[in-house]
Design a protein around this motif. Sequence first.
Motif, PDB file in Angstrom:
ATOM      1  N   GLY A  14       0.823  -1.203   0.000  1.00 49.93           N
ATOM      2  CA  GLY A  14       0.000   0.000   0.000  1.00 49.93           C
ATOM      3  C   GLY A  14       0.853   1.248   0.000  1.00 49.93           C
ATOM      4  N   ARG A  15       0.214   2.357  -0.353  1.00 46.38           N
ATOM      5  CA  ARG A  15       0.903   3.653  -0.362  1.00 46.38           C
ATOM      6  C   ARG A  15      -0.093   4.730   0.031  1.00 46.38           C
ATOM      7  NH1 ARG A  15       4.438   4.471  -5.289  1.00 46.38           N
ATOM      8  NH2 ARG A  15       5.918   3.419  -3.917  1.00 46.38           N
ATOM      9  N   TYR A  16       0.277   5.543   1.024  1.00 43.85           N
ATOM     10  CA  TYR A  16      -0.577   6.604   1.540  1.00 43.85           C
ATOM     11  C   TYR A  16       0.189   7.922   1.417  1.00 43.85           C
ATOM     12  CZ  TYR A  16      -2.071   2.225   3.654  1.00 43.85           C
ATOM     13  OH  TYR A  16      -2.419   0.911   3.843  1.00 43.85           O
ATOM     14  N   VAL A  17      -0.466   8.926   0.834  1.00 49.38           N
ATOM     15  CA  VAL A  17       0.211  10.182   0.498  1.00 49.38           C
ATOM     16  C   VAL A  17      -0.611  11.356   1.013  1.00 49.38           C
ATOM     17  CG1 VAL A  17       1.142  11.603  -1.363  1.00 49.38           C
ATOM     18  CG2 VAL A  17       1.139   9.110  -1.590  1.00 49.38           C
ATOM     19  N   LEU A  18       0.075  12.314   1.612  1.00 44.65           N
ATOM     20  CA  LEU A  18      -0.535  13.592   1.997  1.00 44.65           C
ATOM     21  C   LEU A  18       0.294  14.697   1.371  1.00 44.65           C
ATOM     22  CD1 LEU A  18      -2.661  15.193   3.630  1.00 44.65           C
ATOM     23  CD2 LEU A  18      -0.999  15.255   5.506  1.00 44.65           C
ATOM     24  N   VAL A  72       5.388  -1.193  -6.170  1.00 46.71           N
ATOM     25  CA  VAL A  72       4.158  -1.028  -5.395  1.00 46.71           C
ATOM     26  C   VAL A  72       3.106  -0.299  -6.217  1.00 46.71           C
ATOM     27  CG1 VAL A  72       3.151   0.118  -3.380  1.00 46.71           C
ATOM     28  CG2 VAL A  72       5.284  -1.158  -3.153  1.00 46.71           C
ATOM     29  N   ALA A  73       3.511   0.776  -6.898  1.00 50.33           N
ATOM     30  CA  ALA A  73       2.545   1.543  -7.696  1.00 50.33           C
ATOM     31  C   ALA A  73       1.938   0.685  -8.791  1.00 50.33           C
ATOM     32  CB  ALA A  73       3.222   2.778  -8.293  1.00 50.33           C
ATOM     33  N   SER A 119      -2.043  -0.287  -9.208  1.00 51.39           N
ATOM     34  CA  SER A 119      -2.786   0.056 -10.418  1.00 51.39           C
ATOM     35  C   SER A 119      -3.293  -1.165 -11.167  1.00 51.39           C
ATOM     36  CB  SER A 119      -1.909   0.887 -11.358  1.00 51.39           C
ATOM     37  OG  SER A 119      -0.807   0.124 -11.817  1.00 51.39           O
ATOM     38  N   GLY A 120      -2.872  -2.361 -10.730  1.00 50.36           N
ATOM     39  CA  GLY A 120      -3.293  -3.570 -11.409  1.00 50.36           C
ATOM     40  C   GLY A 120      -2.414  -3.969 -12.566  1.00 50.36           C
ATOM     41  N   ALA A 121      -1.347  -3.204 -12.830  1.00 54.02           N
ATOM     42  CA  ALA A 121      -0.455  -3.532 -13.941  1.00 54.02           C
ATOM     43  C   ALA A 121       0.498  -4.667 -13.608  1.00 54.02           C
ATOM     44  CB  ALA A 121       0.349  -2.298 -14.353  1.00 54.02           C
TER      45      ALA A 121
END
Length: 647
Positions: free
Chosen positions: A66-70, A279-280, A284-286
């Motif tokens: 997972g990745r969480y961005v602010l 991770v990205a 994204s399902g790629a």
Amino acid sequence: MAAEGPLEATVTLFYQAVLRDGGQRLGPRLRRSFAAWARVEDDGSPLLEHSRGRTRATLADTEVCGRYVLDVPTGAGRLRTTATWAAGRRPERSWVLVTVEGDLSPTAEPVRAPGFMPAFLATGRATDGAVPVEAGTHLVGPEEVKDLTVRLANRSRAVPLIVLTVDRTDPAVATACADHLAEALAGVASVVRLYDAKTQDELNAWLGPDLSVFGGGLRTYLPGVRPGEESYAMRHQPRGGNAIREHGTRALGVVVTGVVELSAHRQVPTDVRQAEPRVARVLSGALAPADLHAAPPSPAAIAVPRPPKIPKQAVPKDPVPEPEREPEPAAPEPEPVAEMPPALAPAPSAPAVPALPEDGRLAGAIAARLAEHLDDAVLEALVDMARGGDSETTGLIRTMSAHLQALTRAVETTGLLGRRGRGDELERLRREYDQLEMDYVELQEHERKAQDRIRWLEGRLAEHADPVYGVQDEGPEGPWDAECLMDVVQRARKQLRRLDLPDTLDTEVSRLDVTYPRQRRRWAARAWDALRALDAYAEARAEGRFTGGFYDWCSRPLPGGPHIIPTMVSMKESTSVAGNPKFYKARVFRVPAELDPSGRVYMPAHVKLQPVGSPAPRMHFLDDAGGATGQVWIGYLGDHLPNTRTN
């Protein structure tokens, strides 16, 4: 030379924490802490995007990563906090990478640990890979001194360990300072407070006089503590008790700043560095989740395949005419009905669409269709109200408004309505650019490994005149994957004996590492390849096995010898630079007196770590491989020096 044009926006890496966490439900624990800190109402969906003014938050995860961005504004710039996690092959290898990067305005507060870090650390038992990294202060008594010494001496420890002693005049001061440090440095340091004077004496007996801490002060012990063997004990910086008693937590600013800046230079473990760009693609399902920790594919396997061509249907040469059909009976003519007002008239049916357009076009199509069907009706209803119409018209408007809202919600829940607006489009492009840049670095690393393997095979062929393709047992370890330029410089000082890299390089090298975190791995790889090539060239030249300069070496090296492409090398500067006193002086660097009595020499020869753009780092050197010293002297490694095309 650096290309003309506007400079790129500076993105500085301010904070970086790398943690191991083998506890249960790593992703939900991190997401819950991050969402609470970012003030996002989390519904637990796989992808949640939230905007509040110029502040944007994104929560995206799967079962394995997972990745969480602010992303928040900072005056003219922005500051982005990213928390990335991934489940390891074994539970204890699961990791969390937290970074804070961006562009701070001059009046902004210095960066500290993100506010969610203490809450997250409190949910499990995170480590830096070797020693625990607690959420708060670790209190140590006499019976725990031995465990503390084991932590200090652990060779695998990656985070600094800050030890605070007892202040006999005011014990509460040490407690307050320890809590302040634990909060400001959560994730990048371990804070320890000694219980009493006896604990302090036992610890100092093990540390020795050069590394001791006392008098209500503190000391920051960097990784690699070696009692009795430290060549420079002051690298473990102390902070006196008098300053702490006089200024309290304000006296700790220099300690916090030093540790936070040190975290930005920390080398990321290999498994984290390899999995983090993927991770990205998993989100994204790629990329399949099972491939998160797969062996690195070849560059050809990473390339995006072209979509298959749709075969065209063959058209018969002599089309067969359709048989004539009997005319169908005419439908009965409908009875006339009273003409309805425009506000109540049903909307004409839209023609069938054979395929759904992409998100942005679909959103525009839906909006245009709604406007076409409703604009006339609403306008006529408003005119009717202005002329004193009854409440039935008002009810009609409300009904249509409710229908429109329901329709909008229905479309949004399907995910067909893409976000609109220039800012959102720029954000999407930025995310895609970041992913492409990470993919590019990964491709470069694979290409370097392949080139190193080819050079080794060529060397074996030249030595034995016998095919050795496929031999693996005596092959090279492969090119070292450097995390930053500072790692390259330190490794070169230890391993490349034909090169001299003075301490004066460190300032500019560190500036590149911290200011451009996204490019530093690419530059580090090229710098290491260039330094290896210079070292191999200098050794061959000094031993009489090669004649010519470094450019000649790169054009036609000895079989198996490390080299770089000749276009990266320039042995001189342009006439406009050499003839300008200002530009000439900027390329004069220190050398030993045996090379020049003045101790300084003009070094026009340089390696281009990035050919064009801004920044465009350069490595200037003096070639004395065929001279008295038999070495190559590195004078500068940093951003492009001033010339006629730089500001």
